[in-house]
Scaffold this motif. Structure first.
Motif, PDB file in Angstrom:
ATOM      1  N   ARG A 132       0.841  -1.088  -0.143  1.00  0.00           N
ATOM      2  CA  ARG A 132      -0.084   0.523   0.037  1.00  0.00           C
ATOM      3  C   ARG A 132       0.786   1.105  -0.018  1.00  0.00           C
ATOM      4  N   ARG A 339      -8.960   2.731  -0.317  1.00  0.00           N
ATOM      5  CA  ARG A 339     -10.105   2.165   0.770  1.00  0.00           C
ATOM      6  C   ARG A 339     -11.711   1.961   1.145  1.00  0.00           C
ATOM      7  N   THR A 348     -10.543   8.853   2.150  1.00  0.00           N
ATOM      8  CA  THR A 348     -10.514   7.561   2.025  1.00  0.00           C
ATOM      9  C   THR A 348      -8.918   7.029   1.980  1.00  0.00           C
ATOM     10  N   GLY A 351      -5.993   1.985  -0.394  1.00  0.00           N
ATOM     11  CA  GLY A 351      -6.465   0.379  -0.897  1.00  0.00           C
ATOM     12  C   GLY A 351      -6.682  -0.797  -1.121  1.00  0.00           C
ATOM     13  N   ASP A 383      -9.942  -3.394   1.209  1.00  0.00           N
ATOM     14  CA  ASP A 383      -9.888  -2.779   0.005  1.00  0.00           C
ATOM     15  C   ASP A 383     -10.897  -3.929  -0.878  1.00  0.00           C
TER      16      ASP A 383
END
Lengths: 425, 500
Positions: A132, A339, A348, A351, A383
């Motif tokens: 990530r 996410r 957010t 993800g 995710d």
């Protein structure tokens, strides 16, 4: 390579002599034909698309770009502040694509392309590597070898190196911006281009010719022995070629109106280069700002603004290049999606799975990929899961549209699965 | 690596030639092959790397102090007076003020938006604390905060995080950064709360500020660190903005990160413990050492030096000065001449230091916009990893052409092309008789010495001065005046000038 040197030298000597007035018969076949031929001539006799590869830096929130409204509460409950409403025919809600997915309303300019049958979305696409981290994810994606940094070049560069044809134009691969994108880096040189209009030597008019020959000598461009000299050689080749056409006069076709931001203006330059037939095969361009950890907004707000910029740029390019679209493929990617659940800041976090977009005459409109939904048991650490390796999409482009079957050299060790988004040329 | 003697310096620089040819700076192997030029002058190498571009005054100093004496002098900036910069800064009190002071200044004048990047350039050019300014540049990238809408906060961050600790202790700098409103806003920790932690800062503090991406943490560690840091926020009051720990939004559950158990029921201790664990972790030592060696030695950092520098970092509990001293006095450093490609800001500042213009800040900050064209406007890199370090990011067609154009234009400041820049070329290039001599004198001013030109370079430059005439005949004053600015520009545009 022998041939390359010869052509380069020819060009260089022409450049120094001043090319104006020389008849077109003297030019190598890949020289700009703009001044000689008003109509498009495919740069590659082998019938290949020009590829425009767009990287959305920062990690686009694919779940709010192509909204899975059909998931109902699995989507809406996780995003109470930023969800895009189900399609209701208005511009304050998702624009229905297929009864299950909808497009962010700011991307409305692309609905014409969708309706024309030339816009495809691949949902749940991405890199299989779990990172990530922006920088790892971008690097892996641009190398084309997730988890492996040992490959020496970007995937586009390996495409150019492994192609059965070669093309000695300095415009073969162009990266728009101050730096060359990672996907383009490698042994096959790529041009960094900020502005066509400004790409010339400045200084005193009366000294330009003398200055140009001194710099050529300082960089030893007749026998470039290192990377810097090679770049210098490319600068001269490019300056010489660009001096052939008066880019200030460029008029986009069909009333296309490119937005004023860097991305829109970059696409405009790509359009110019394609029309000038300077041998462009691949252009890479970035659009940044997608790292929406805070206040990303829903229908309006920051994400909508970004998505609008993207869509307006692409729509202008499509309008301008309508007659050329049978020979163009545009593909978008981003290092990861975001996410599912929104965070405390109305944004957010990083993800995984995301949506890729493909535009071009060879594509068929549709939402592709293997959609497994948003229930907890199929999420990957919270995710959207990656169910389509992004290399599947690129492999199909490479084989069906770019005419390169050497996938084992471009994506070593990977066995792609074709999604049948494209027709073969 | 132990302390290095003078003789060892010379021996090691002898190794530079072979290594450099492999690094790809073709011109230096040509120079050396042709002229039998031996080792790179070690003083030149040290000045190239410690300063933003060597000046004759720097040569005098290093000759006076010796190489190690010079390095130690530069490593103690607190004892180096800096009157030119101090006087300049005193004209802009808000640069030494609070974020609110900066914003009030922007309300009064739009110039602030160019003055702020300008002060970065100005200090690099004029400060006597040259190595310190290079360290500031390094840490500015490391703890990158783009100004965006945080200009006021970044001005403060530059002072209390970066400059305060640039040669100090790493743990102190990390703690200061974690509590800096600029960083708290930029990476969203200011809004992170227990119910929905924002992971942005938590991830980057491990990936980019301390452990490095391969430093051995997991996604679970990211989530735990985000929870531990909830409550690290900013509070605005009548006194301005300041760090504030808000216990009401802090996650007080027990946590586990990197194998450490953080007990429940605590407050700010959670975050402080996490930062302490990160600052003193062996992966951090290795990561910081790698980055310092990449910046100051080579794009391909020698593993031996990474290892030994990381060792110094660990045993001194993150003493940046000791770690830098180790790197700068290492054999690997001394044998790395011409392995670093100047980044755009390095290029521009080196040009300014070579030409010594009088710089005032008028309403046409041409240099700031030029640096933007080159792709390195100070404090404006938007991702959190800072401007790239290695040559591969910068060495491209667009960047090279922009450098050439800047080099060819700038010396014409001597003809008044730029209203806020005064330049007297006769002050840096002495009166000489012939074109050959003019080329040598100009090369000495820009490249430190004419020996860095090949015969082919000299001939091409002399041919330019004489319009292909005889370079050994006397030059007229008119021709000198007509050709000198572009001659200097060509030297600045040369491959020699792009490497240190």
């Amino acid at each position: 390579m022998q041939m390359a040197t010869t052509r380069r030298n020819l060009l260089r000597s022409l450049g120094h002599a001043g090319v104006a007035g020389v008849s077109s018969a003297l030019f190598p076949s890949w020289m700009p034909k703009l001044v000689f031929s008003p109509r498009y001539q495919n740069n590659a006799p082998g019938q290949r698309d020009v590829l425009v590869a767009i990287f959305q830096r920062g990690g686009m929130d694919g779940l709010n770009a192509v909204i899975p409204f059909g998931e109902g509460s699995l989507y809406y409950d996780r995003r109470p502040g930023i969800a895009i409403p189900e399609p209701d025919g208005s511009e304050m809600a998702a624009l229905d694509l297929d009864g299950y997915f909808g497009l962010h309303p700011s991307m409305k300019p692309l609905m014409d392309v969708w309706d024309a049958g030339s816009l495809a979305f691949i949902h749940g696409a991405g890199s299989p590597h779990p990172t990530r981290s922006h920088f790892d994810a971008m690097e892996y994606m641009e190398r084309g070898t997730p988890g492996d940094r040992s490959t020496s070049a970007g995937w586009i560069n390996r495409h150019l190196l492994s192609a059965s044809w070669q093309n000695e134009s300095p415009f073969r691969a162009v990266g728009i911006g101050a730096m060359v994108q990672g996907s383009l880096r490698g042994a096959s040189n790529a041009l960094a281009l900020q502005s066509i209009v400004d790409f010339h030597l400045q200084g005193r008019e009366d000294q330009i010719s003398a200055v140009s020959s001194v710099i050529s000598s300082l960089y030893n461009i007749d026998a470039p022995a290192d990377m810097l000299s090679t770049q210098a050689t490319e600068v001269f080749d490019t300056v010489n070629m660009l001096s052939q056409f008066e880019s200030r006069d460029y008029q986009p076709a069909n009333g296309a109106n490119y937005p004023d931001h860097d991305f829109g203006q970059g696409l405009r330059q790509i359009a110019q280069l394609i029309k000038a037939d300077v041998g462009l095969e691949v252009a890479a361009i970035d659009i940044g700002g997608w790292d929406t950890h805070e206040s990303q907004g829903g229908v309006g707000g920051y994400f909508g603004y970004l998505a609008g910029n993207l869509a307006q740029g692409l729509a202008a390019f499509y309008t301008d290049m309508r007659d050329y679209m049978p020979g163009i493929t545009v593909v978008t990617m981003s290092e990861f999606g975001r996410r599912l659940e929104e965070n405390a800041s109305g944004g957010t976090d990083h993800g995984h799975g995301n949506v890729m977009m493909v535009m071009g005459g060879g594509a068929s409109s549709g939402v592709y990929g293997r959609w497994v939904g948003l229930s907890n048991d199929v999420l990957d650490e919270g995710d959207l899961a990656v169910t389509t390796d992004y290399r599947d999409v690129l492999s199909e482009i490479l084989t069906k549209r770019l005419g390169n079957d050497s996938l084992d050299e471009i994506f070593p060790g990977y066995q792609p699965v074709m999604l049948d988004i494209f027709q073969s040329r | 690596m132990q302390k290095t003697s003078r003789r060892d310096f010379l021996k090691w620089t002898g190794m530079a030639a072979a290594a450099t040819a492999a690094a790809g700076s073709g011109w230096i192997s040509r120079v050396q092959a042709q002229q039998g030029v031996g080792p790179v002058d070690p003083s030149w190498h040290v000045l190239n790397r410690l300063t933003w571009g060597p000046t004759p005054a720097d040569f005098d100093r290093i000759a006076d102090m010796g190489i190690e004496g010079y390095i130690d002098w530069q490593l103690a900036p607190e004892f180096i007076p800096d009157p030119v910069v101090d006087e300049w800064l005193s004209k802009y009190p808000y640069l030494n003020g609070s974020a609110e002071d900066v914003y009030r200044a922007t309300d009064r004048s739009d110039y602030v938006y160019t003055l702020v990047p300008w002060q970065r350039i100005y200090r690099a050019v004029y400060s006597e604390r040259q190595l310190f300014e290079r360290m500031v540049e390094f840490w500015t990238d490391h703890f990158n905060v783009p100004v965006g809408d945080l200009m006021g906060e970044k001005v403060v961050d530059d002072r209390v995080v970066i400059r305060q600790h640039a040669l100090g202790n790493f743990r102190d700098m990390l703690l200061a950064s974690a509590q800096s409103p600029a960083m708290l806003y930029y990476l969203n920790n200011a809004e992170s709360v227990a119910e929905h932690p924002n992971e942005n800062y938590a991830r980057e503090v491990m990936e980019l500020h301390t452990l490095g991406v391969d430093g051995g943490y997991t996604e679970d560690d990211v989530k735990a660190v985000a929870r531990a840091l909830t409550g690290f926020t900013v509070r605005s009051s009548a006194d301005g903005e300041a760090f504030y720990f808000d216990i009401s939004v802090h996650d007080q559950e027990p946590k586990e990160m990197l194998g450490h158990q953080l007990p429940g029921g605590r407050g700010i201790e959670d975050g402080l413990q996490v930062l302490d664990i990160l600052a003193t972790h062996p992966s951090t030592a290795r990561f910081i050492a790698t980055k310092l060696v990449r910046r100051f030695v080579s794009d391909n950092p020698p593993p031996s030096l990474i290892e030994s520098a990381a060792g110094v970092f660990l045993t001194t509990s993150g003493d940046i000065r000791q770690t830098m001293r180790h790197i700068l006095t290492s054999a690997e450093f001394m044998s790395s001449a011409y392995m670093k490609f100047r980044r755009p800001i390095d290029f521009m500042v080196a040009m300014l230091r070579a030409l010594k213009p009088g710089l005032s800040f008028g309403d046409r900050p041409w240099l700031v916009w030029s640096l933007e064209d080159l792709g390195q406007l100070p404090w404006s890199w938007s991702p959190p990893n800072g401007y790239p370090d290695a040559a591969v990011a910068w060495m491209n067609t667009s960047g090279l052409l922009n450098r050439w154009n800047m080099a060819l234009n700038f010396p014409y400041a001597s003809d008044g092309w730029y209203e806020d820049i005064q330049l007297d070329l006769n002050a840096i290039v002495p009166q000489v008789r012939t074109a050959d001599q003019l080329v040598s004198a100009a090369a000495a001013a820009v490249l430190g010495s004419p020996v860095r030109l090949t015969d082919q370079d000299r001939q091409a430059l002399a041919a330019f001065v004489t319009d292909e005439g005889n370079p050994t005949l006397p030059l007229t004053e008119d021709i000198r005046n007509d050709k000198l600015p572009t001659l200097l520009g060509l030297l600045i545009a040369s491959p020699q000038f792009q490497w240190t």
